[in-house]
Design a protein around this motif. Structure first.
Motif, PDB file in Angstrom:
ATOM      1  N   LEU A 197       0.951  -1.139  -0.020  1.00 35.56           N
ATOM      2  CA  LEU A 197       0.127  -0.203  -0.034  1.00 35.56           C
ATOM      3  C   LEU A 197       0.745   1.310  -0.173  1.00 35.56           C
ATOM      4  O   LEU A 197       2.056   1.296   0.223  1.00 35.56           O
ATOM      5  N   GLU A 198       0.219   2.459  -0.517  1.00 33.98           N
ATOM      6  CA  GLU A 198       0.999   3.615  -0.303  1.00 33.98           C
ATOM      7  C   GLU A 198       1.477   3.796   0.975  1.00 33.98           C
ATOM      8  O   GLU A 198       1.214   3.407   2.072  1.00 33.98           O
ATOM      9  N   GLY A 199       2.686   4.925   1.174  1.00 36.97           N
ATOM     10  CA  GLY A 199       3.273   5.378   2.127  1.00 36.97           C
ATOM     11  C   GLY A 199       2.252   5.948   3.417  1.00 36.97           C
ATOM     12  O   GLY A 199       2.512   5.781   4.251  1.00 36.97           O
ATOM     13  N   LYS A 200       1.305   6.643   2.848  1.00 36.14           N
ATOM     14  CA  LYS A 200       0.303   7.130   4.110  1.00 36.14           C
ATOM     15  C   LYS A 200      -0.352   6.257   4.888  1.00 36.14           C
ATOM     16  O   LYS A 200      -0.894   4.979   4.210  1.00 36.14           O
ATOM     17  N   ARG A 228       8.423  -0.595  -1.825  1.00 36.46           N
ATOM     18  CA  ARG A 228       6.927  -0.942  -1.704  1.00 36.46           C
ATOM     19  C   ARG A 228       6.621  -1.605  -3.127  1.00 36.46           C
ATOM     20  O   ARG A 228       7.331  -1.276  -4.074  1.00 36.46           O
ATOM     21  N   PHE A 229       5.690  -2.428  -3.052  1.00 39.79           N
ATOM     22  CA  PHE A 229       5.195  -3.274  -4.352  1.00 39.79           C
ATOM     23  C   PHE A 229       3.860  -2.262  -4.598  1.00 39.79           C
ATOM     24  O   PHE A 229       2.644  -2.711  -4.372  1.00 39.79           O
ATOM     25  N   LEU A 230       4.056  -1.316  -5.814  1.00 40.51           N
ATOM     26  CA  LEU A 230       2.789  -0.712  -5.737  1.00 40.51           C
ATOM     27  C   LEU A 230       2.637  -0.601  -7.480  1.00 40.51           C
ATOM     28  O   LEU A 230       3.435  -0.888  -8.227  1.00 40.51           O
ATOM     29  N   ASP A 231       1.139  -0.213  -7.678  1.00 44.31           N
ATOM     30  CA  ASP A 231       0.817  -0.157  -9.016  1.00 44.31           C
ATOM     31  C   ASP A 231       0.930  -1.414  -9.850  1.00 44.31           C
ATOM     32  O   ASP A 231       1.212  -1.390 -11.206  1.00 44.31           O
ATOM     33  N   LYS A 232       1.159  -2.626  -9.165  1.00 43.93           N
ATOM     34  CA  LYS A 232       1.263  -3.931  -9.959  1.00 43.93           C
ATOM     35  C   LYS A 232       0.246  -4.706  -9.385  1.00 43.93           C
ATOM     36  O   LYS A 232      -0.043  -4.733  -7.973  1.00 43.93           O
ATOM     37  N   GLU A 233      -0.355  -5.862 -10.078  1.00 40.11           N
ATOM     38  CA  GLU A 233      -1.198  -6.491  -9.405  1.00 40.11           C
ATOM     39  C   GLU A 233      -0.841  -7.711  -8.365  1.00 40.11           C
ATOM     40  O   GLU A 233       0.374  -8.250  -8.312  1.00 40.11           O
ATOM     41  N   TYR A 251      -8.792 -10.470   4.107  1.00 34.50           N
ATOM     42  CA  TYR A 251      -9.763  -9.591   4.263  1.00 34.50           C
ATOM     43  C   TYR A 251      -9.522  -8.158   4.264  1.00 34.50           C
ATOM     44  O   TYR A 251     -10.396  -7.372   3.375  1.00 34.50           O
ATOM     45  N   ASN A 252      -8.482  -7.799   4.899  1.00 40.18           N
ATOM     46  CA  ASN A 252      -8.248  -6.296   4.886  1.00 40.18           C
ATOM     47  C   ASN A 252      -7.738  -5.901   3.417  1.00 40.18           C
ATOM     48  O   ASN A 252      -8.407  -4.928   3.057  1.00 40.18           O
ATOM     49  N   LEU A 253      -7.026  -6.475   2.858  1.00 41.69           N
ATOM     50  CA  LEU A 253      -6.643  -6.206   1.414  1.00 41.69           C
ATOM     51  C   LEU A 253      -7.746  -6.335   0.276  1.00 41.69           C
ATOM     52  O   LEU A 253      -7.868  -5.567  -0.471  1.00 41.69           O
ATOM     53  N   LYS A 254      -8.576  -7.148   0.631  1.00 41.24           N
ATOM     54  CA  LYS A 254      -9.927  -7.362  -0.431  1.00 41.24           C
ATOM     55  C   LYS A 254     -10.640  -6.131  -0.102  1.00 41.24           C
ATOM     56  O   LYS A 254     -11.218  -5.635  -1.137  1.00 41.24           O
ATOM     57  N   ALA A 255     -11.019  -5.748   1.046  1.00 34.48           N
ATOM     58  CA  ALA A 255     -11.756  -4.657   1.506  1.00 34.48           C
ATOM     59  C   ALA A 255     -11.164  -3.440   0.906  1.00 34.48           C
ATOM     60  O   ALA A 255     -11.793  -2.436   0.406  1.00 34.48           O
ATOM     61  N   LEU A 256      -9.672  -3.356   0.775  1.00 33.63           N
ATOM     62  CA  LEU A 256      -9.129  -1.934   0.113  1.00 33.63           C
ATOM     63  C   LEU A 256      -9.155  -2.064  -1.251  1.00 33.63           C
ATOM     64  O   LEU A 256      -8.324  -1.157  -1.881  1.00 33.63           O
ATOM     65  N   GLY A 257      -9.453  -3.428  -1.900  1.00 38.67           N
ATOM     66  CA  GLY A 257      -9.662  -3.418  -3.197  1.00 38.67           C
ATOM     67  C   GLY A 257      -8.156  -3.524  -3.842  1.00 38.67           C
ATOM     68  O   GLY A 257      -7.874  -3.320  -4.937  1.00 38.67           O
ATOM     69  N   ARG A 258      -7.192  -4.202  -2.966  1.00 37.29           N
ATOM     70  CA  ARG A 258      -5.759  -3.845  -3.389  1.00 37.29           C
ATOM     71  C   ARG A 258      -5.347  -5.430  -3.934  1.00 37.29           C
ATOM     72  O   ARG A 258      -4.446  -5.668  -4.683  1.00 37.29           O
TER      73      ARG A 258
END
Length: 376
Positions: A197-200, A228-233, A251-258
């Motif tokens: 996830l993003e740095g914030k 970080r592993f960002l902008d990639k599936e 669960y957390n990452l699914k809820a965040l749509g990541r």
């Protein structure tokens, strides 16, 4: 031997953490049994009931559980049980039938539990298991793969996590395999999520604890030692054995749509807790807290985490690998990489088709699950 090691690892996760964990501690089925007498049986039951009344997360459920067990004692249902292993199994079944709580469980250990509750021993064992990081590699098509068997506390596993994430940093998509993951530390869930996830800082979970009527929040970390592993599936592989903290991660990452989850619906255990020793050979894992996701307002207790792409666990890796490569190919502008991806997709599809035929040929309609069956 593999089942014994996996069970011991889960036990060490539960006993060795500085703070409560969300994984119950299963004990190896092939350990020696122990003969017990009426005094031991009565002591174990009374101490278990006291622990339930004192700490179980839902007081009203604890009251019903205590009443039910006392009714069974009055009817002498446990009177003829002279086996430690059978007593633990029967009590666990009685508790879970009424509570529907997969974490709530009585455990028996032939080896004295006091010898397993040593932090130094837990730390040595976690190191021997590479802190749950079973495998990290680059698959065909430049897809990263991380096989994770447990969420060990960051105090022990942060450096290993950083090394693993550094290894996959330049892959074009990532697959995290949770099919054999029984859970562990919520803090490690937060740390590993931070890399995706993003740095914030992101609020992942709130845990309400009954004993002190408190709430604690878990957030992602702003500062990390690896990219970080960002902008990639990112794809998560799950099975019916994926449990507890591993479910929270999904669960957390699914809820965040990541993430995209591939595999089976998970086991459905969302209540953090800790092991309370009843005597040297018996303990009870008491869930004394509950998780509340800030997005959904609830958790995965009793329902599990449903996959986005539902397939038998044995087919999850090949399915996710193909899906990841197809996504990368769709955005690729490099002719060489695109050609390699097309060839890799075709080869993986052949392997997936062979796995499907093998799966269909088993009389039960299902292979016995192995988290590594399609790892080739």
């Amino acid at each position: 031997m593999q089942k014994f090691v996996a069970a011991l690892f889960a036990l060490v996760l539960a006993l060795g953490a500085v703070r409560p964990v969300t994984a119950y501690p299963p004990i190896a089925r092939d350990q020696p049994d122990l003969a017990i007498d009426g005094t031991t049986r009565a002591t174990v039951i009374e101490k278990m009931l006291a622990a339930l009344e004192r700490g179980y997360v839902f007081p009203e459920v604890a009251t019903r559980l205590v009443a039910d067990i006392r009714r069974r004692v009055h009817k002498q249902e446990y009177e003829n049980i002279a086996s430690a292993r059978i007593l633990a199994a029967v009590l666990t079944d009685n508790l879970q039938q009424l509570s529907r709580d997969r974490h709530l469980r009585v455990v028996y250990s032939h080896k004295p539990l006091s010898t397993l509750q040593q932090p130094a021993q837990a730390e040595r064992f976690n190191s021997w298991r590479n802190h749950g990081f079973q495998k990290v590699e680059r698959l065909a098509g430049n897809i990263g793969y991380l096989e994770l068997h447990g969420f060990v506390t960051p105090a022990q596993a942060a450096e290993t996590a950083a090394a693993a994430m550094r290894f996959v940093a330049y892959t074009d998509a990532l697959i995290i395999d949770l099919r054999a993951n029984g859970g562990g530390s919520p803090r490690m869930v937060a740390l590993l999520s931070s890399y995706l996830l993003e740095g914030k800082p992101v609020h992942l979970n709130t845990i309400y604890a009954r004993p002190n009527d408190s709430k604690s929040e878990t957030w992602t970390s702003a500062d990390l030692p690896s990219p970080r592993f960002l902008d990639k599936e990112v794809y998560l592989l799950t099975s019916r054995k994926t449990f507890s903290a591993a479910e929270e991660f999904a669960y957390n990452l699914k809820a965040l749509g990541r993430v995209t989850i591939v595999g089976e619906t998970t086991a459905g255990g969302a209540h953090p807790g800790s092991l309370e020793r009843l005597d040297e050979h018996f303990g009870v894992f008491i869930p004394y807290a509950r998780s509340v996701n800030p997005i959904t307002g609830t958790n995965w207790e009793g329902t599990g985490v449903a996959p986005d792409i539902a397939v038998p666990a044995e087919l999850a890796l090949k399915t996710a690998h193909i899906a990841a490569m197809e996504k990368v190919l769709a955005r690729s502008s490099d002719e060489f990489a695109s050609d390699d991806l097309r060839k890799s997709i075709a080869a993986a599809q052949v392997e997936l088709d062979e796995l499907k035929k093998k799966l269909a040929s088993v009389p039960s309609g299902r292979m016995q699950h192995s988290a590594r069956i399609d790892a080739g």
